[in-house]
Scaffold this motif. Structure first.
Motif, mmCIF file in Angstrom:
data_model
loop_
_atom_site.group_PDB
_atom_site.id
_atom_site.type_symbol
_atom_site.label_atom_id
_atom_site.label_comp_id
_atom_site.label_asym_id
_atom_site.label_seq_id
_atom_site.Cartn_x
_atom_site.Cartn_y
_atom_site.Cartn_z
ATOM 1 N N ALA A 266 18.126 7.352 -0.680
ATOM 2 C CA ALA A 266 18.330 6.229 -1.593
ATOM 3 C C ALA A 266 19.448 6.551 -2.573
ATOM 4 C CB ALA A 266 17.040 5.930 -2.358
ATOM 5 N N THR A 267 20.096 5.516 -3.039
ATOM 6 C CA THR A 267 21.133 5.696 -4.042
ATOM 7 C C THR A 267 21.112 4.537 -5.024
ATOM 8 O OG1 THR A 267 23.505 5.961 -4.444
ATOM 9 C CG2 THR A 267 22.871 4.543 -2.617
ATOM 10 N N SER A 268 21.482 4.845 -6.249
ATOM 11 C CA SER A 268 21.592 3.814 -7.270
ATOM 12 C C SER A 268 22.966 3.150 -7.203
ATOM 13 C CB SER A 268 21.409 4.434 -8.653
ATOM 14 O OG SER A 268 22.440 5.399 -8.883
ATOM 15 N N GLY A 269 23.883 3.760 -6.468
ATOM 16 C CA GLY A 269 25.223 3.221 -6.364
ATOM 17 C C GLY A 269 26.168 3.747 -7.423
ATOM 18 N N ARG A 270 25.651 4.581 -8.329
ATOM 19 C CA ARG A 270 26.498 5.086 -9.418
ATOM 20 C C ARG A 270 27.342 6.269 -8.984
ATOM 21 N NH1 ARG A 270 22.058 3.376 -12.824
ATOM 22 N NH2 ARG A 270 20.940 5.342 -12.526
ATOM 23 N N VAL A 271 26.956 6.893 -7.867
ATOM 24 C CA VAL A 271 27.736 8.011 -7.335
ATOM 25 C C VAL A 271 28.017 7.742 -5.873
ATOM 26 C CG1 VAL A 271 26.709 9.639 -8.955
ATOM 27 C CG2 VAL A 271 25.682 9.318 -6.689
ATOM 28 N N SER A 272 28.946 8.499 -5.324
ATOM 29 C CA SER A 272 29.266 8.354 -3.903
ATOM 30 C C SER A 272 28.190 9.033 -3.079
ATOM 31 C CB SER A 272 30.628 8.999 -3.627
ATOM 32 O OG SER A 272 30.915 8.964 -2.248
ATOM 33 N N GLY A 273 27.785 8.400 -1.986
ATOM 34 C CA GLY A 273 26.783 8.995 -1.125
ATOM 35 C C GLY A 273 25.375 8.740 -1.617
ATOM 36 N N TYR A 274 24.437 9.330 -0.915
ATOM 37 C CA TYR A 274 23.027 9.161 -1.256
ATOM 38 C C TYR A 274 22.573 10.274 -2.196
ATOM 39 C CZ TYR A 274 22.643 5.472 2.170
ATOM 40 O OH TYR A 274 22.802 4.284 2.844
ATOM 41 N N GLU A 275 21.899 9.886 -3.255
ATOM 42 C CA GLU A 275 21.496 10.831 -4.289
ATOM 43 C C GLU A 275 20.144 11.475 -4.014
ATOM 44 O OE1 GLU A 275 22.309 7.217 -6.889
ATOM 45 O OE2 GLU A 275 22.263 8.861 -8.327
ATOM 46 N N TYR A 276 19.244 10.729 -3.423
ATOM 47 C CA TYR A 276 17.867 11.180 -3.307
ATOM 48 C C TYR A 276 17.405 11.123 -1.850
ATOM 49 C CZ TYR A 276 18.362 10.055 -8.219
ATOM 50 O OH TYR A 276 18.819 9.980 -9.504
ATOM 51 N N TRP A 277 16.685 12.170 -1.458
ATOM 52 C CA TRP A 277 16.269 12.314 -0.067
ATOM 53 C C TRP A 277 14.781 12.594 0.029
ATOM 54 C CZ3 TRP A 277 19.627 11.956 4.148
ATOM 55 C CH2 TRP A 277 20.969 11.813 3.824
ATOM 56 N N GLY A 278 14.187 12.083 1.108
ATOM 57 C CA GLY A 278 12.805 12.407 1.389
ATOM 58 C C GLY A 278 12.698 13.696 2.184
ATOM 59 N N GLN A 279 11.470 14.105 2.421
ATOM 60 C CA GLN A 279 11.213 15.348 3.153
ATOM 61 C C GLN A 279 11.335 15.193 4.658
ATOM 62 O OE1 GLN A 279 10.550 18.486 1.711
ATOM 63 N NE2 GLN A 279 11.338 17.341 -0.036
ATOM 64 N N GLY A 280 11.289 13.952 5.132
ATOM 65 C CA GLY A 280 11.430 13.706 6.556
ATOM 66 C C GLY A 280 10.098 13.490 7.247
ATOM 67 N N THR A 281 10.153 12.765 8.349
ATOM 68 C CA THR A 281 8.964 12.536 9.170
ATOM 69 C C THR A 281 9.357 12.699 10.635
ATOM 70 O OG1 THR A 281 7.144 10.982 9.635
ATOM 71 C CG2 THR A 281 9.319 10.018 9.262
ATOM 72 N N GLN A 282 8.515 13.393 11.374
ATOM 73 C CA GLN A 282 8.831 13.701 12.770
ATOM 74 C C GLN A 282 8.500 12.534 13.686
ATOM 75 O OE1 GLN A 282 10.092 16.743 14.282
ATOM 76 N NE2 GLN A 282 10.219 15.378 16.065
ATOM 77 N N ILE A 283 9.432 12.233 14.563
ATOM 78 C CA ILE A 283 9.176 11.281 15.628
ATOM 79 C C ILE A 283 9.448 11.971 16.956
ATOM 80 C CG2 ILE A 283 9.979 9.182 16.763
ATOM 81 C CD1 ILE A 283 10.443 7.993 14.026
ATOM 82 N N THR A 284 8.470 11.917 17.830
ATOM 83 C CA THR A 284 8.599 12.511 19.146
ATOM 84 C C THR A 284 8.336 11.447 20.186
ATOM 85 O OG1 THR A 284 7.839 14.655 18.319
ATOM 86 C CG2 THR A 284 7.784 14.309 20.704
ATOM 87 N N VAL A 285 9.297 11.278 21.076
ATOM 88 C CA VAL A 285 9.163 10.294 22.147
ATOM 89 C C VAL A 285 8.946 11.056 23.447
ATOM 90 C CG1 VAL A 285 10.193 8.323 23.314
ATOM 91 C CG2 VAL A 285 10.713 8.760 20.904
#
Length: 118
Positions: free
Chosen positions: A97-116
Motif C-alpha cells: 500500500a502507498t499513500s502516494g506521498r513517496v515513489s513506490g509502495y511504502e508498506y508491505w504485508g508478510q505474504g500469503t502462500q498460494i499453491t496450485v
C-alpha cells in the motif's frame, strides 16, 4: 504505523479459484494505491495487479483476463479474485500500500502462500 495484512491463500487445484483480501490499517493512513505482488521459488518478486483510488488498474500480462483486482469503497482494502489458476501461479503473494506521498509502495504485508496443484 501502518499494518498491511493479507488473507485467503491456500492450496487449490489447477483451474480453481481463490480470493485474496488485503487490509491496510493505521490511525492516519489513507491509501492512494494498493497492489499485489508475488514471488515464486528462485524467482524475483513481480507485480501482479494494482489499483489506484481513482479507479485505474494494472495487470501483468501473465494474469490478465484471469485475475481481477478491486477495492473497498470506503476502507483501505483490496481484493484479488484469481480464476483459472495454474501451477505457474504458485508463489507467495504480497500486498502493498502507498499513500502516494513517496515513489513506490511504502508498506508491505508478510505474504500469503498460494499453491496450485496439478
Amino acid at each position: 504505523q501502518v499494518r498491511v495484512e493479507e488473507s485467503g491463500g491456500g492450496l487449490v487445484q489447477v483451474g480453481g479459484s481463490l480470493r485474496l483480501t488485503c487490509t491496510a490499517s493505521g490511525r492516519t493512513f489513507s491509501a492512494n494505491a494498493m497492489g499485489w505482488f508475488r514471488q515464486a521459488p528462485g524467482k524475483e518478486r513481480e507485480i501482479v495487479a494494482s489499483i489506484r483510488w481513482n479507479g485505474s488498474t494494472y495487470y501483468s500480462d501473465s494474469v490478465k483476463g484471469r485475475f481481477t483486482i478491486s477495492r473497498h469503497k470506503t476502507q483501505n482494502a483490496v481484493y484479488l479474485q484469481m480464476n483459472s489458476l495454474n501451477p505457474e501461479d504458485t508463489a507467495i503473494y504480497y500486498c502493498a500500500a502507498t499513500s502516494g506521498r513517496v515513489s513506490g509502495y511504502e508498506y508491505w504485508g508478510q505474504g500469503t502462500q498460494i499453491t496450485v496443484s496439478s
